[in-house]
Design an enzyme around this catalytic site. Structure first.
Site, PDB file in Angstrom:
ATOM      1  N   SER A  43      -8.089   0.920   3.381  1.00  0.00           N
ATOM      2  CA  SER A  43      -8.292   0.577   1.846  1.00  0.00           C
ATOM      3  C   SER A  43      -9.594  -0.268   1.910  1.00  0.00           C
ATOM      4  CB  SER A  43      -7.261  -0.171   1.298  1.00  0.00           C
ATOM      5  OG  SER A  43      -7.523  -0.785   0.126  1.00  0.00           O
TER       6      SER A  43
ATOM      7  N   THR B 137      -8.566   0.676 -10.333  1.00  0.00           N
ATOM      8  CA  THR B 137      -8.164  -0.351  -9.410  1.00  0.00           C
ATOM      9  C   THR B 137      -8.393  -1.646 -10.377  1.00  0.00           C
ATOM     10  OG1 THR B 137      -8.934   0.753  -7.618  1.00  0.00           O
ATOM     11  CG2 THR B 137      -8.804  -1.573  -7.392  1.00  0.00           C
TER      12      THR B 137
ATOM     13  N   ARG C 195       0.906  -1.069  -0.192  1.00  0.00           N
ATOM     14  CA  ARG C 195       0.134  -0.029   0.037  1.00  0.00           C
ATOM     15  C   ARG C 195       0.819   1.069   0.009  1.00  0.00           C
ATOM     16  NH1 ARG C 195      -5.161   1.590  -1.025  1.00  0.00           N
ATOM     17  NH2 ARG C 195      -6.184   2.980   0.710  1.00  0.00           N
TER      18      ARG C 195
ATOM     19  N   GLU D  64      -3.907   8.185  -3.643  1.00  0.00           N
ATOM     20  CA  GLU D  64      -4.333   7.483  -2.646  1.00  0.00           C
ATOM     21  C   GLU D  64      -4.686   8.173  -1.279  1.00  0.00           C
ATOM     22  OE1 GLU D  64      -5.933   4.158  -3.236  1.00  0.00           O
ATOM     23  OE2 GLU D  64      -3.952   3.921  -4.490  1.00  0.00           O
TER      24      GLU D  64
ATOM     25  N   GLY E 224     -13.683  -1.423  -7.163  1.00  0.00           N
ATOM     26  CA  GLY E 224     -14.979  -0.566  -6.869  1.00  0.00           C
ATOM     27  C   GLY E 224     -15.026  -0.020  -5.422  1.00  0.00           C
ATOM     28  N   GLY E 225     -14.038   0.479  -5.018  1.00  0.00           N
ATOM     29  CA  GLY E 225     -13.893   1.377  -4.048  1.00  0.00           C
ATOM     30  C   GLY E 225     -14.549   0.513  -2.624  1.00  0.00           C
TER      31      GLY E 225
ATOM     32  N   ASN F 144      -5.985   4.398  -7.402  1.00  0.00           N
ATOM     33  CA  ASN F 144      -7.217   5.069  -6.870  1.00  0.00           C
ATOM     34  C   ASN F 144      -8.088   5.519  -7.958  1.00  0.00           C
ATOM     35  OD1 ASN F 144      -8.969   5.568  -4.776  1.00  0.00           O
ATOM     36  ND2 ASN F 144      -8.272   7.491  -4.429  1.00  0.00           N
TER      37      ASN F 144
ATOM     38  N   THR G 194      -3.923  -0.846  -7.390  1.00  0.00           N
ATOM     39  CA  THR G 194      -4.997   0.335  -7.708  1.00  0.00           C
ATOM     40  C   THR G 194      -3.994   1.819  -7.900  1.00  0.00           C
ATOM     41  OG1 THR G 194      -6.855   2.018  -6.990  1.00  0.00           O
ATOM     42  CG2 THR G 194      -5.320   1.160  -5.320  1.00  0.00           C
TER      43      THR G 194
HETATM   44  O1  DON Z   1      -7.899   1.338  -1.494  1.00  0.00           O
HETATM   45  C1  DON Z   1      -8.991   1.354  -1.894  1.00  0.00           C
HETATM   46  O2  DON Z   1     -10.030   1.100  -1.198  1.00  0.00           O
HETATM   47  C2  DON Z   1      -9.377   2.671  -2.858  1.00  0.00           C
HETATM   48  N1  DON Z   1      -8.409   3.347  -3.379  1.00  0.00           N
HETATM   49  C3  DON Z   1      -9.741   1.605  -4.163  1.00  0.00           C
HETATM   50  C4  DON Z   1     -10.335   2.428  -5.602  1.00  0.00           C
HETATM   51  C5  DON Z   1     -11.174   1.597  -6.177  1.00  0.00           C
HETATM   52  O3  DON Z   1     -11.367   0.401  -6.218  1.00  0.00           O
HETATM   53  C6  DON Z   1     -11.481   2.350  -7.258  1.00  0.00           C
HETATM   54  N2  DON Z   1     -12.028   1.527  -8.283  1.00  0.00           N
HETATM   55  N3  DON Z   1     -13.029   1.192  -8.542  1.00  0.00           N
END
Ligand code: DON
Length: 560
Positions: A441, A370, A97, A409, A461-462, A390, A388
């Protein structure tokens, strides 16, 4: 003209290679790779065919994704790689990370009135954390691979140097960020065609990235974290408003962490520990749901329980979770069955809880990208990696002459309890910015093992990664057979405590389904686009045969 022919010929050769490697994967039916791009999957198979193991292949896939999916992940980002070594059953979570630079302070992102500075965590130099992916790839190759790092990076270097033909997905995503890229200068020069969104069929060549990958291959982590690449990164970030120092890069370290491991209804689940919030949420949700027996997560009555479990898990995330190297997090308590039972006891079967009644307030100090890849080899080594930069095309900052697009990030830190990040996630002091700290994350690479075999899954997908993986695990355990395509395709819903609503994909939820949830008091929000790009592989315990599936959303929408 000649160059055009030469390129067409190279592409032809490449297609032939692709065909060969997909055949190879069909022949080696005991290995499987799922990733977000066929060229990256082919890179992994190429490395397996050269005698590499799943760890070498994962490095090859990740590096190739950095080239062909530049908006999603790359050397300028970070991520997590969950590994299982067949020889001795060793399992480890490689935490690559990003870290906050040494001069990062909350004040960098807040104005004099304590209000967030618009764009400071998402755009330009202040948005970028110190990348972890290059160190992560070097670490995995060096400690777990069988091939030299340079060999595993070779397909990515070729793709970057010779170029690849961009598809509709690329043009749609570049279209979403056209102005952003143009304004960013160097990024626009690389990823646009004469500062315009390229047409499908355009060849994207990244010679500078090829050279940086080459240095990484030859020199290992020093090829990135020291010398000319490091100098260029620091200079470009600071020119774009950042506060990086050479030592931030020199001091970057990958951390090997113990994954979370637990039993759920006869299956062993291996999941992501902090600084991912995903594994804890997964564990909490599954323990809350356990007394319900076998769950069909698509049935409305059970979707209600799932939404309620997610609500509680995300509330805890906001209250307690952060980088454990900096703050105390009561992980054992949060993930105990006794605590899950207490949380579950507050779930009513007939009514939704209102998030604003859950108190206490979160303590405060003052679209998407990501990628996920899943790999399993004939020996049973496996990797689930979510990587990712981000948001789409990250911070927009490219280290001059390096081809490395940096992440944003820093947006995953919490600035203020009332200030949600780009994924509408709220948090607390535990996730406040501090020098060297890793932002929380949602990335949740996961293994599920039961009598049938082993499943490796994950997704981008965040915040919605967590619900995707939870649904994927439950879908897998619910069905008597194993049909990865069905798991990847199934419609998705999500709850994250705040905002207080169940988000659902635009297709796949009937009027009755919605009415049943609304009748319990849930507010439903139909989201415009489907989300996620899940990648799964499975290996049968009985036969050793492996299979892979990719989320159809990845190619349908050009958006994950
Ligand atoms: O680490 C995380 O949770 C976010 N930076 C991930 C970002 C993400 O999945 C964007 N994509 N869809």
């Amino acid at each position: 003209m000649m160059a055009g022919w030469r390129h067409a010929f190279k592409q032809l050769l490449f297609c032939a290679a692709l065909l060969f490697f997909s055949c190879a994967s069909a022949q080696d039916k005991n290995a499987a790779i799922a990733s977000a791009h066929p060229l990256a999957t082919a890179a992994g198979h190429e490395v397996l065919a050269r005698g590499g193991n799943a760890f070498d292949a994962a490095v090859a896939v990740a590096a190739a994704l950095a080239v062909v999916e530049p908006w999603a992940s790359g050397l300028g980002g970070g991520g997590f790689l969950l590994l299982h070594r067949a020889r001795d059953g060793h399992q480890v979570f490689v935490d690559a990370r990003e870290t906050a630079p040494g001069r990062a302070r909350p004040e960098l992102y807040l104005d004099r009135d304590g209000k967030p500075v618009r764009g400071a965590t998402t755009q330009g130099g202040t948005a970028a954390g110190i990348p972890g992916t290059p160190a992560g790839l070097a670490h995995v190759a060096g400690r777990y691979g069988t091939l030299p790092l340079a060999d595993s990076l070779a397909p990515a270097i070729r793709l970057a140097r010779d170029g690849f033909t961009v598809d509709e997905r690329y043009t749609r995503i570049a279209g979403l960020r056209e102005r952003y890229l143009r304004d960013a200068g160097e990024a626009g020069r690389i990823f646009l065609d004469g500062n315009r969104v390229p047409q499908a069929g355009w060849v994207l060549r990244q010679p500078e990235l090829a050279a940086t990958l080459g240095r990484l291959g030859k020199e290992g982590r020093n090829g990135f974290y020291a010398g000319p690449v490091a100098r260029a990164l620091v200079e470009s970030v600071n020119k774009a408003g950042g506060v990086w120092q050479q030592e931030d890069l020199a001091n970057y370290r990958v951390v090997e962490r113990e994954p979370l491991r637990f039993q759920y209804r006869g299956a062993t689940i291996t999941a992501a520990p902090l600084p991912s919030a995903g594994g804890i949420a997964l564990m909490q949700c599954l323990f809350m749901l356990e007394p319900l027996g076998r769950i069909d997560p698509r049935a409305p009555a059970q979707a209600h329980f799932l939404a309620e479990a997610l609500r509680r898990a995300f509330h805890d995330r906001a209250r307690y979770l952060g980088d454990r190297d900096f703050v105390d997090v009561p992980v054992a308590g949060l993930t105990s069955r006794a605590y899950a039972a207490r949380l579950a006891a507050s779930i009513r079967s007939d009514a939704a809880t209102r998030s604003d009644t859950m108190g206490p307030e979160v303590p405060s100090s003052a679209g998407t990208s990501t990628t996920h890849l899943s790999v399993i080899d004939a020996a049973g080594n496996r990797v689930g990696a979510t990587l990712t930069i981000n948001l789409l095309f990250g911070s927009g900052v490219v280290g001059r002459g390096t081809g490395v697009l940096l992440n944003n990030e820093m947006d995953d830190f919490t600035l203020e309890a009332e200030v949600p990040n780009s994924f509408r996630l709220r948090g607390g002091v535990a996730n406040a910015v501090a020098p060297g700290k890793r932002p929380l994350s949602s990335m949740t690479p996961t293994f599920v093992e039961d009598g049938r075999g082993v499943l490796v899954l994950g997704a981008p997908g965040g915040s919605r990664i967590v619900s995707q993986v939870l649904l994927g695990v439950l879908d897998y355990l619910h069905a008597p057979g194993v049909d990865l395509a069905v798991i990847a395709e199934a419609p998705r819903y999500h709850h994250q405590w705040w905002p207080d609503r169940v988000e659902i994909e635009p297709e796949g939820f009937s009027g009755e389904w919605r009415a049943a949830l609304e009748a319990k008091g849930h507010r439903l929000q139909v989201v415009k686009r489907k989300w996620g790009n899940m990648q799964l592989v499975f290996k049968s315990r009985q036969t050793g045969a492996a299979q892979a599936a990719s989320d159809p959303r990845g190619s349908e929408l050009g958006w994950n």
